[in-house]
Design a protein around this motif. Structure first.
Motif, mmCIF file in Angstrom:
data_model
loop_
_atom_site.group_PDB
_atom_site.id
_atom_site.type_symbol
_atom_site.label_atom_id
_atom_site.label_comp_id
_atom_site.label_asym_id
_atom_site.label_seq_id
_atom_site.Cartn_x
_atom_site.Cartn_y
_atom_site.Cartn_z
ATOM 1 N N PRO A 146 -88.463 -96.443 29.119
ATOM 2 C CA PRO A 146 -88.726 -95.180 28.464
ATOM 3 C C PRO A 146 -89.855 -94.690 29.279
ATOM 4 O O PRO A 146 -91.009 -95.295 29.504
ATOM 5 C CB PRO A 146 -89.173 -95.346 27.145
ATOM 6 C CG PRO A 146 -88.455 -96.589 26.191
ATOM 7 C CD PRO A 146 -87.827 -98.112 27.485
ATOM 8 N N GLY A 147 -90.370 -92.986 29.041
ATOM 9 C CA GLY A 147 -90.888 -92.893 30.434
ATOM 10 C C GLY A 147 -90.285 -92.727 31.841
ATOM 11 O O GLY A 147 -91.050 -91.752 32.291
ATOM 12 N N ASP A 148 -89.814 -93.878 32.334
ATOM 13 C CA ASP A 148 -89.212 -93.564 32.987
ATOM 14 C C ASP A 148 -88.566 -91.885 34.117
ATOM 15 O O ASP A 148 -87.529 -91.974 32.736
ATOM 16 C CB ASP A 148 -88.645 -94.688 33.803
ATOM 17 C CG ASP A 148 -89.234 -96.182 34.076
ATOM 18 O OD1 ASP A 148 -90.356 -96.156 34.266
ATOM 19 O OD2 ASP A 148 -88.393 -97.191 34.104
ATOM 20 N N ARG A 149 -88.979 -91.406 34.289
ATOM 21 C CA ARG A 149 -87.965 -90.473 35.083
ATOM 22 C C ARG A 149 -86.666 -90.682 36.201
ATOM 23 O O ARG A 149 -86.819 -91.182 37.136
ATOM 24 C CB ARG A 149 -88.891 -89.408 36.322
ATOM 25 C CG ARG A 149 -90.414 -88.970 35.431
ATOM 26 C CD ARG A 149 -91.225 -89.787 34.906
ATOM 27 N NE ARG A 149 -92.204 -90.185 35.863
ATOM 28 C CZ ARG A 149 -92.590 -90.853 35.711
ATOM 29 N NH1 ARG A 149 -93.085 -92.018 34.337
ATOM 30 N NH2 ARG A 149 -93.611 -91.382 37.057
ATOM 31 N N VAL A 150 -85.389 -90.100 35.846
ATOM 32 C CA VAL A 150 -84.625 -89.604 36.123
ATOM 33 C C VAL A 150 -84.369 -87.990 36.804
ATOM 34 O O VAL A 150 -84.134 -87.382 36.212
ATOM 35 C CB VAL A 150 -83.253 -90.235 35.347
ATOM 36 C CG1 VAL A 150 -81.700 -90.064 36.212
ATOM 37 C CG2 VAL A 150 -83.621 -91.156 34.790
ATOM 38 N N HIS A 191 -90.446 -84.390 43.157
ATOM 39 C CA HIS A 191 -92.115 -85.130 43.966
ATOM 40 C C HIS A 191 -92.650 -85.470 42.881
ATOM 41 O O HIS A 191 -93.128 -86.564 42.955
ATOM 42 C CB HIS A 191 -91.985 -84.981 44.879
ATOM 43 C CG HIS A 191 -92.701 -85.744 45.856
ATOM 44 N ND1 HIS A 191 -93.442 -86.513 45.729
ATOM 45 C CD2 HIS A 191 -91.435 -86.944 47.336
ATOM 46 C CE1 HIS A 191 -93.738 -87.483 47.464
ATOM 47 N NE2 HIS A 191 -92.990 -87.232 48.031
ATOM 48 N N GLN A 192 -93.250 -84.475 42.061
ATOM 49 C CA GLN A 192 -94.341 -84.745 41.186
ATOM 50 C C GLN A 192 -94.510 -85.353 40.201
ATOM 51 O O GLN A 192 -95.288 -86.503 39.796
ATOM 52 C CB GLN A 192 -94.716 -83.054 40.557
ATOM 53 C CG GLN A 192 -94.563 -82.117 41.548
ATOM 54 C CD GLN A 192 -94.981 -80.779 40.509
ATOM 55 O OE1 GLN A 192 -95.375 -80.541 39.802
ATOM 56 N NE2 GLN A 192 -94.152 -79.850 40.688
ATOM 57 N N LEU A 193 -92.890 -86.069 40.032
ATOM 58 C CA LEU A 193 -92.643 -86.323 38.424
ATOM 59 C C LEU A 193 -91.924 -88.535 39.421
ATOM 60 O O LEU A 193 -92.606 -88.696 38.334
ATOM 61 C CB LEU A 193 -91.345 -86.582 38.299
ATOM 62 C CG LEU A 193 -91.386 -85.126 38.320
ATOM 63 C CD1 LEU A 193 -90.137 -84.709 37.179
ATOM 64 C CD2 LEU A 193 -92.082 -84.109 36.942
ATOM 65 N N SER A 194 -92.386 -88.522 40.680
ATOM 66 C CA SER A 194 -92.051 -90.253 41.042
ATOM 67 C C SER A 194 -91.358 -90.799 40.517
ATOM 68 O O SER A 194 -91.428 -91.839 39.705
ATOM 69 C CB SER A 194 -93.524 -91.010 41.309
ATOM 70 O OG SER A 194 -94.532 -90.160 41.360
ATOM 71 N N PRO A 195 -89.807 -90.210 40.180
ATOM 72 C CA PRO A 195 -88.611 -90.835 39.327
ATOM 73 C C PRO A 195 -88.253 -92.516 40.184
ATOM 74 O O PRO A 195 -88.656 -92.198 41.297
ATOM 75 C CB PRO A 195 -87.486 -89.790 39.848
ATOM 76 C CG PRO A 195 -88.199 -89.033 41.473
ATOM 77 C CD PRO A 195 -89.618 -88.959 41.439
ATOM 78 N N LYS A 196 -87.852 -93.178 39.470
ATOM 79 C CA LYS A 196 -87.331 -93.886 39.581
ATOM 80 C C LYS A 196 -85.814 -94.555 40.148
ATOM 81 O O LYS A 196 -85.133 -95.027 40.633
ATOM 82 C CB LYS A 196 -87.661 -94.836 38.303
ATOM 83 C CG LYS A 196 -86.932 -96.371 38.681
ATOM 84 C CD LYS A 196 -87.100 -97.449 37.296
ATOM 85 C CE LYS A 196 -88.426 -97.987 37.323
ATOM 86 N NZ LYS A 196 -88.524 -98.895 36.330
ATOM 87 N N VAL A 197 -85.227 -92.789 39.993
ATOM 88 C CA VAL A 197 -83.093 -92.661 39.900
ATOM 89 C C VAL A 197 -82.972 -91.909 39.816
ATOM 90 O O VAL A 197 -84.129 -90.596 39.602
ATOM 91 C CB VAL A 197 -82.915 -93.277 38.351
ATOM 92 C CG1 VAL A 197 -81.367 -93.451 38.550
ATOM 93 C CG2 VAL A 197 -83.129 -94.783 37.929
ATOM 94 N N LEU A 198 -82.054 -91.610 41.340
ATOM 95 C CA LEU A 198 -81.513 -89.844 41.631
ATOM 96 C C LEU A 198 -80.107 -90.834 41.085
ATOM 97 O O LEU A 198 -79.593 -91.199 41.744
ATOM 98 C CB LEU A 198 -82.253 -89.742 43.028
ATOM 99 C CG LEU A 198 -81.285 -89.103 43.731
ATOM 100 C CD1 LEU A 198 -81.647 -87.438 42.968
ATOM 101 C CD2 LEU A 198 -81.369 -89.333 45.326
ATOM 102 N N LEU A 224 -88.369 -89.323 48.675
ATOM 103 C CA LEU A 224 -89.123 -89.520 46.740
ATOM 104 C C LEU A 224 -89.078 -91.480 47.459
ATOM 105 O O LEU A 224 -88.324 -92.220 46.770
ATOM 106 C CB LEU A 224 -87.434 -89.399 45.863
ATOM 107 C CG LEU A 224 -88.159 -88.292 45.904
ATOM 108 C CD1 LEU A 224 -86.036 -87.202 44.651
ATOM 109 C CD2 LEU A 224 -89.468 -87.343 45.506
ATOM 110 N N GLU A 225 -90.262 -91.864 48.123
ATOM 111 C CA GLU A 225 -90.363 -93.254 47.555
ATOM 112 C C GLU A 225 -90.150 -93.951 46.120
ATOM 113 O O GLU A 225 -89.967 -94.909 47.082
ATOM 114 C CB GLU A 225 -91.692 -93.754 48.350
ATOM 115 C CG GLU A 225 -92.428 -92.989 49.611
ATOM 116 C CD GLU A 225 -92.746 -91.240 49.533
ATOM 117 O OE1 GLU A 225 -92.704 -90.862 48.416
ATOM 118 O OE2 GLU A 225 -93.281 -90.593 50.239
#
Length: 665
Positions: A146-150, A191-198, A224-225
């Protein structure tokens, strides 16, 4: 063709709801419930609205109870803190937006979908829910918490809605861009969100052409590092799939064993837990990353879709949209109501001018959301859908995306059917709903939005911060709403949030639109207040001018600005995009002058008319009035515009050159 509304004027009565519609409206059912369960009786909609803003705790608790919101932990109170920004809604409650979608799982189709190459198909509920659970389980297995960005780079297809529902189920935060965005536009946002999954598609088809997006996806993934996992949907190039490190193919993913419903759980989250991030247009800087919550969106969408748009279980709803616009989130939310969203991935007039009407007929949709621009095209092409299509199931149409003229209102009654409900509204990405909305039990008047939405304490403020009636003022909201953003991403002190909405009146939401409220509760939005046309001390809304120009068939589009000059002077040029083969000669200019003087006032008549190759628009079709005004006032174009947020960056070339010639020595 009916001639009843050929000379329609602002405020003319166009429609009254039938007794049958009133009886079966979800709003009427809600009023009956309030009478039986709460002992509350209201003589009319204005009385109900007044109660909803005078006693917001009782109103929003009634929405919770009436729509049987499920929570694993109860709330301590409805509104713990009334401050704006920072209101605390339903503290203590734990729930999940996706759980309220999946509880509607049943026999039959969850949604309908089609494209330029395939007719409408249905996706059964069992398949939709199984794919949601499979994807959600995979994301949990690879460490998404929960809280990770996709983030998604997907068109308006079932996979996008499946993915959003799966992310919501596990508490991941969703953000999406449609694949017509270039890599820069996507990166500016996500890029602002520092997502974990694309999640990304390899290409898409539009207007009969295939657009390869593999290089854009490679660049997005590279820059997206924070990305740890990639899910690729091979839609256009299955024979030469997009290969990336840490990538899995969408179709291979769904060959995994299905997670049984009995063994799957939706993450129970605080009311304010982020559900999705929507982005502002970003035409004048980095797009604002606007965060909406599970609880706020759940309550607001249940209220808006059921009570204001009259969505009923078993209906189908078709909104022409992309995944980069908040109307797509609204369409997704129709699943909360037991309504089948109708998805179309393609050009609205390809391969035929009447493609969308064919979809409406085939889907048996009761609701159609489209744009006034599309209706203007229908008018110019003299398309009369009722003569060619069976639209018997259609109950409601909603033109959205820009202010709606009386002529646009009337077109539906002339060309669809006399008993259709034409509802309009105004709100936006900021709140992902309408501040002003339709009401199925009220009459429709030309050029008006029917009412202020329930629970929305909206007013028109004059320049002194005082409410006014029958005058143009600033659209403001003076009490908190659950769907106001919980915050902006990367704005820890809330400075950008406050600057965006709470100036010049702290504690009052300033929406940025010119607004007029009349004594019967009808509403008009007259354009963005930050693109003010102020002539002789009178504020003029740009939407009034655009409405009037609809009467001139040779003008495809227009944009107007007012420039403040030294010593109190001003200069108001009108830029027009003409139909091919049309020339802006003296006769055409006089037609424009006469039209604006007759339909509006002499103050609306521009100082100069100029023909331009293209009107600058954002990716979501908004006219770029503020950037154009700033360019013409001498600002550096690179500081006031973001090309990646534009439909065609070359559209600004004329204005940059015009500013150089006209205003610079």
């Amino acid at each position: 063709m009916s001639t009843a509304f050929n000379n329609v004027v602002q405020g003319q009565l166009l429609w009254r709801p039938s007794p049958d519609l009133i009886q079966h409206a979800r709003l009427t059912h809600y009023l009956d419930w309030l009478r039986h369960e709460r002992g509350l009786r209201f003589a009319d909609y204005p009385g109900l609205w007044q109660w909803s803003v005078d006693d917001p705790q009782a109103f929003w608790q009634s929405i919770w109870d009436h729509f049987q919101v499920q929570a694993s932990s109860p709330h301590q109170t409805v509104l713990g803190d009334r401050a704006m920004p920072g209101a605390q809604w339903f503290p203590g409650a734990r729930l999940n937006f996706a759980e309220h979608i999946l509880r509607n799982e049943q026999a039959g189709d969850a949604l309908l979908y089609g494209s330029e190459t395939k007719g409408l198909q249905g996706l059964p509920w069992a398949e939709f829910a199984n794919q949601v659970r499979t994807l959600a389980t995979y994301l949990r297995e690879v460490g998404v918490v929960p809280g990770d960005r996709v983030v998604a780079y997907l068109p308006n297809i079932p996979e996008a809605m499946i993915a959003l529902c799966a992310c919501a189920a596990i508490g991941a935060v969703w953000a999406s861009c449609s694949p017509d965005f270039g890599a820069d536009g996507v990166l500016d946002r996500v890029h602002q969100l520092s997502p974990k999954v694309l999640l990304a598609v390899d290409g898409y088809r539009y207007g009969g052409k295939v657009f390869d997006r593999r290089e854009q996806v490679r660049r997005i993934a590279y820059e997206l590092e924070s990305i740890e996992h990639i899910i690729v949907l091979s839609a256009m190039f299955p024979e030469t799939p997009l290969t990336l490190a840490n990538a899995i193919d969408w179709h291979a993913l769904h060959l995994r064993p299905t997670m049984p419903a009995a063994h799957f759980h939706c993450e129970q989250l605080p009311f304010e837990h982020p559900l999705w991030v929507l982005f502002s247009s970003g035409t004048t800087g980095l797009p604002k990353a606007i965060v909406h919550s599970h609880g706020g969106m759940l309550l607001e969408q249940l209220k808006a879709l059921h009570l204001h748009l009259d969505f009923r279980p078993g209906d189908a709803a078709f909104i022409f949209t992309t995944t980069g616009w908040m109307m797509w989130n609204t369409l997704f939310s129709s699943l909360l109501c037991g309504v089948r969203p109708v998805l179309y991935d393609g050009h609205p007039t390809w391969p035929n001018i009447d493609t969308l009407w064919q979809i409406l007929q085939d889907s048996r949709a009761s609701f159609f959301g489209t744009s006034p621009t599309f209706i203007e095209l229908m008018k110019r092409q003299e398309i009369v859908p009722r003569e060619r299509f069976d639209l018997g199931a259609l109950r409601t149409v909603m033109p959205v995306g820009s202010p709606v003229s009386p002529q646009c209102n009337a077109w539906f009654y002339q060309n669809l059917k006399a008993d259709i409900w034409v509802t309009t509204g105004s709100g936006g990405t900021d709140i992902c709903t309408g501040l002003l909305s339709g009401v199925p039990t009220l009459p429709v008047y030309a050029g008006e939005i029917q009412a202020r939405a329930l629970g929305v304490n909206a007013h028109a403020f004059d320049e002194h911060g005082q409410p006014v009636m029958d005058q143009v003022g600033e659209l403001v909201v003076t009490s908190p709403m659950p769907s106001m953003p919980v915050y902006f991403w990367n704005d820890p002190q809330g400075e950008r949030y406050r600057e965006s909405y709470f100036q010049p009146w702290p504690g009052v939401w300033r929406h940025g639109d010119f607004f007029q409220l009349n004594t019967r509760g009808g509403c008009r939005v007259l354009g963005r207040s930050d693109a003010t046309l102020n002539r002789f001390g009178v504020r003029v809304g740009t939407a009034e001018i655009y409405r009037a120009l609809e009467a001139i068939a040779d003008i495809d589009d227009a944009l107007i600005v007012n420039l403040d000059l030294p010593e109190g002077g001003f200069f108001m040029p009108l830029f027009v995009q003409l139909r091919p083969g049309t020339v802006l000669d003296e006769a055409m200019q006089q037609r424009v002058f006469d039209c604006l003087r007759r339909a509006c006032t002499p103050r609306h008549v521009p100082d100069q008319i100029l023909a331009v190759p293209l009107i600058p628009l954002t990716l979501t079709g908004k006219k770029m009035e503020v950037p154009v005004r700033r360019i013409l006032m001498g600002h550096d174009p690179q500081t006031v515009t973001n090309p990646s947020a534009m439909r065609d960056p070359q559209a600004l070339a004329f204005f940059i050159e015009y500013a150089r010639r006209r205003f610079q020595p």
